[in-house]
Scaffold this active site. Sequence first.
Site, PDB file in Angstrom:
ATOM      1  N   PHE A   1     -21.897  14.250  -3.417  1.00 26.17           N
ATOM      2  CA  PHE A   1     -20.947  14.937  -4.291  1.00 26.17           C
ATOM      3  C   PHE A   1     -20.598  14.016  -5.457  1.00 26.17           C
ATOM      4  O   PHE A   1     -20.137  12.903  -5.261  1.00 26.17           O
ATOM      5  CB  PHE A   1     -19.693  15.340  -3.520  1.00 26.17           C
ATOM      6  CG  PHE A   1     -18.846  16.289  -4.309  1.00 26.17           C
ATOM      7  CD1 PHE A   1     -19.165  17.639  -4.364  1.00 26.17           C
ATOM      8  CD2 PHE A   1     -17.762  15.831  -5.036  1.00 26.17           C
ATOM      9  CE1 PHE A   1     -18.409  18.523  -5.115  1.00 26.17           C
ATOM     10  CE2 PHE A   1     -16.997  16.710  -5.797  1.00 26.17           C
ATOM     11  CZ  PHE A   1     -17.322  18.059  -5.833  1.00 26.17           C
ATOM     12  N   VAL A   2     -20.869  14.510  -6.670  1.00 28.42           N
ATOM     13  CA  VAL A   2     -20.687  13.660  -7.851  1.00 28.42           C
ATOM     14  C   VAL A   2     -19.590  14.203  -8.773  1.00 28.42           C
ATOM     15  O   VAL A   2     -19.303  15.400  -8.779  1.00 28.42           O
ATOM     16  CB  VAL A   2     -22.006  13.527  -8.647  1.00 28.42           C
ATOM     17  CG1 VAL A   2     -23.035  12.730  -7.856  1.00 28.42           C
ATOM     18  CG2 VAL A   2     -22.574  14.892  -9.025  1.00 28.42           C
TER      19      VAL A   2
ATOM     20  N   LYS B   1     -16.024  24.807 -16.618  1.00 31.09           N
ATOM     21  CA  LYS B   1     -15.698  23.755 -17.547  1.00 31.09           C
ATOM     22  C   LYS B   1     -16.638  22.575 -17.411  1.00 31.09           C
ATOM     23  O   LYS B   1     -16.678  21.691 -18.243  1.00 31.09           O
ATOM     24  CB  LYS B   1     -14.261  23.270 -17.260  1.00 31.09           C
ATOM     25  CG  LYS B   1     -13.197  24.345 -17.442  1.00 31.09           C
ATOM     26  CD  LYS B   1     -11.805  23.801 -17.033  1.00 31.09           C
ATOM     27  CE  LYS B   1     -11.471  24.419 -15.701  1.00 31.09           C
ATOM     28  NZ  LYS B   1     -10.080  24.147 -15.256  1.00 31.09           N
ATOM     29  N   GLY B   2     -17.421  22.592 -16.317  1.00 27.55           N
ATOM     30  CA  GLY B   2     -18.222  21.426 -15.966  1.00 27.55           C
ATOM     31  C   GLY B   2     -19.258  21.006 -17.002  1.00 27.55           C
ATOM     32  O   GLY B   2     -19.664  19.843 -17.041  1.00 27.55           O
TER      33      GLY B   2
ATOM     34  N   ARG C   1     -12.976  14.781 -14.641  1.00 27.24           N
ATOM     35  CA  ARG C   1     -13.899  15.378 -15.613  1.00 27.24           C
ATOM     36  C   ARG C   1     -14.096  14.495 -16.842  1.00 27.24           C
ATOM     37  O   ARG C   1     -15.137  14.552 -17.488  1.00 27.24           O
ATOM     38  CB  ARG C   1     -13.368  16.733 -16.094  1.00 27.24           C
ATOM     39  CG  ARG C   1     -13.408  17.838 -15.047  1.00 27.24           C
ATOM     40  CD  ARG C   1     -13.165  19.176 -15.736  1.00 27.24           C
ATOM     41  NE  ARG C   1     -12.805  20.242 -14.818  1.00 27.24           N
ATOM     42  CZ  ARG C   1     -13.686  21.003 -14.159  1.00 27.24           C
ATOM     43  NH1 ARG C   1     -14.974  20.790 -14.295  1.00 27.24           N
ATOM     44  NH2 ARG C   1     -13.273  21.963 -13.366  1.00 27.24           N
TER      45      ARG C   1
ATOM     46  N   GLU D   1     -25.816  24.232 -17.766  1.00 21.11           N
ATOM     47  CA  GLU D   1     -25.059  24.046 -16.520  1.00 21.11           C
ATOM     48  C   GLU D   1     -24.958  22.554 -16.189  1.00 21.11           C
ATOM     49  O   GLU D   1     -25.828  21.766 -16.564  1.00 21.11           O
ATOM     50  CB  GLU D   1     -25.789  24.834 -15.405  1.00 21.11           C
ATOM     51  CG  GLU D   1     -25.219  24.726 -14.015  1.00 21.11           C
ATOM     52  CD  GLU D   1     -23.831  25.308 -13.848  1.00 21.11           C
ATOM     53  OE1 GLU D   1     -22.933  24.900 -14.595  1.00 21.11           O
ATOM     54  OE2 GLU D   1     -23.632  26.148 -12.933  1.00 21.11           O
TER      55      GLU D   1
ATOM     56  N   ASP E   1     -26.843  23.435  -7.282  1.00 14.84           N
ATOM     57  CA  ASP E   1     -26.623  23.029  -5.900  1.00 14.84           C
ATOM     58  C   ASP E   1     -27.281  24.085  -5.000  1.00 14.84           C
ATOM     59  O   ASP E   1     -28.487  24.034  -4.763  1.00 14.84           O
ATOM     60  CB  ASP E   1     -25.097  22.947  -5.729  1.00 14.84           C
ATOM     61  CG  ASP E   1     -24.654  22.381  -4.407  1.00 14.84           C
ATOM     62  OD1 ASP E   1     -24.989  21.240  -4.115  1.00 14.84           O
ATOM     63  OD2 ASP E   1     -23.947  23.105  -3.673  1.00 14.84           O
TER      64      ASP E   1
END
Length: 184
Positions: free
Chosen positions: A155-156, A45-46, A168, A102, A106
């Site tokens: 971490f974002v 879902k990102g 989100r 995307e 990472d």
Amino acid sequence: MLNADIEKVLVDEKQLDEITTRLAKQIDEDYKDTKNRLVMVCILKGSLMFMSDLMKKVTVPVEIDCMKVSSYGRGTTSTGSINIYLDLIRPDIEECDLLIIEDIVDSGNTLSYLTKYLKNRGAKSVRTCTLLDKPSRREVEYTPDYVGLEIPDEFVIGYGLDYAERYRALPYIGVLKPSVYMQK
Ligand code: IMP
Ligand code: MG
């Protein structure tokens, strides 16, 4: 007002707008002569917000599709293995230039796997476009074709990206206060 869990804003709305404008121009230029169907494949879902902003700015004819793959589970470290929860279902995949959209690269596991998988299914071409890239975190050698912004190993969240499904909907990319994951 800034969400109380956010330590700092890393990429604000204006920068996000500039990034999607620049990437859309590159995509237009690269695909202007293709004879194939260009399909932007949103990795749920990102990448929802990124893809919706990006596709509005792309002017070459484009179709859209979605896939859902496993990523982090509930924590902040990668699991390494990729599961496909929602596959790309197109009878015409052999006529398509696929552009995977995307949110962030990472370890590189997700996009290196997906690229091979979709090439094996016979797509005419497979390229990848990521909003964010954390090159210092790679576990496999992988270079996306289009990168919005390289970021350090932090971490974002926000603009589609989550921590345990939260944050989100924020319109910017932010860094969480460490206290947010400490309390879990
Ligand atoms: P990779 O397979 O390790 O490259 O992982 C990519 C996926 O991990 C992304 O699609 C995200 O879902 C997740 N991820 C990696 N870093 C972050 C982050 O900083 N915030 C939120 N999700 C992340
Ligand atoms: Mg993701």
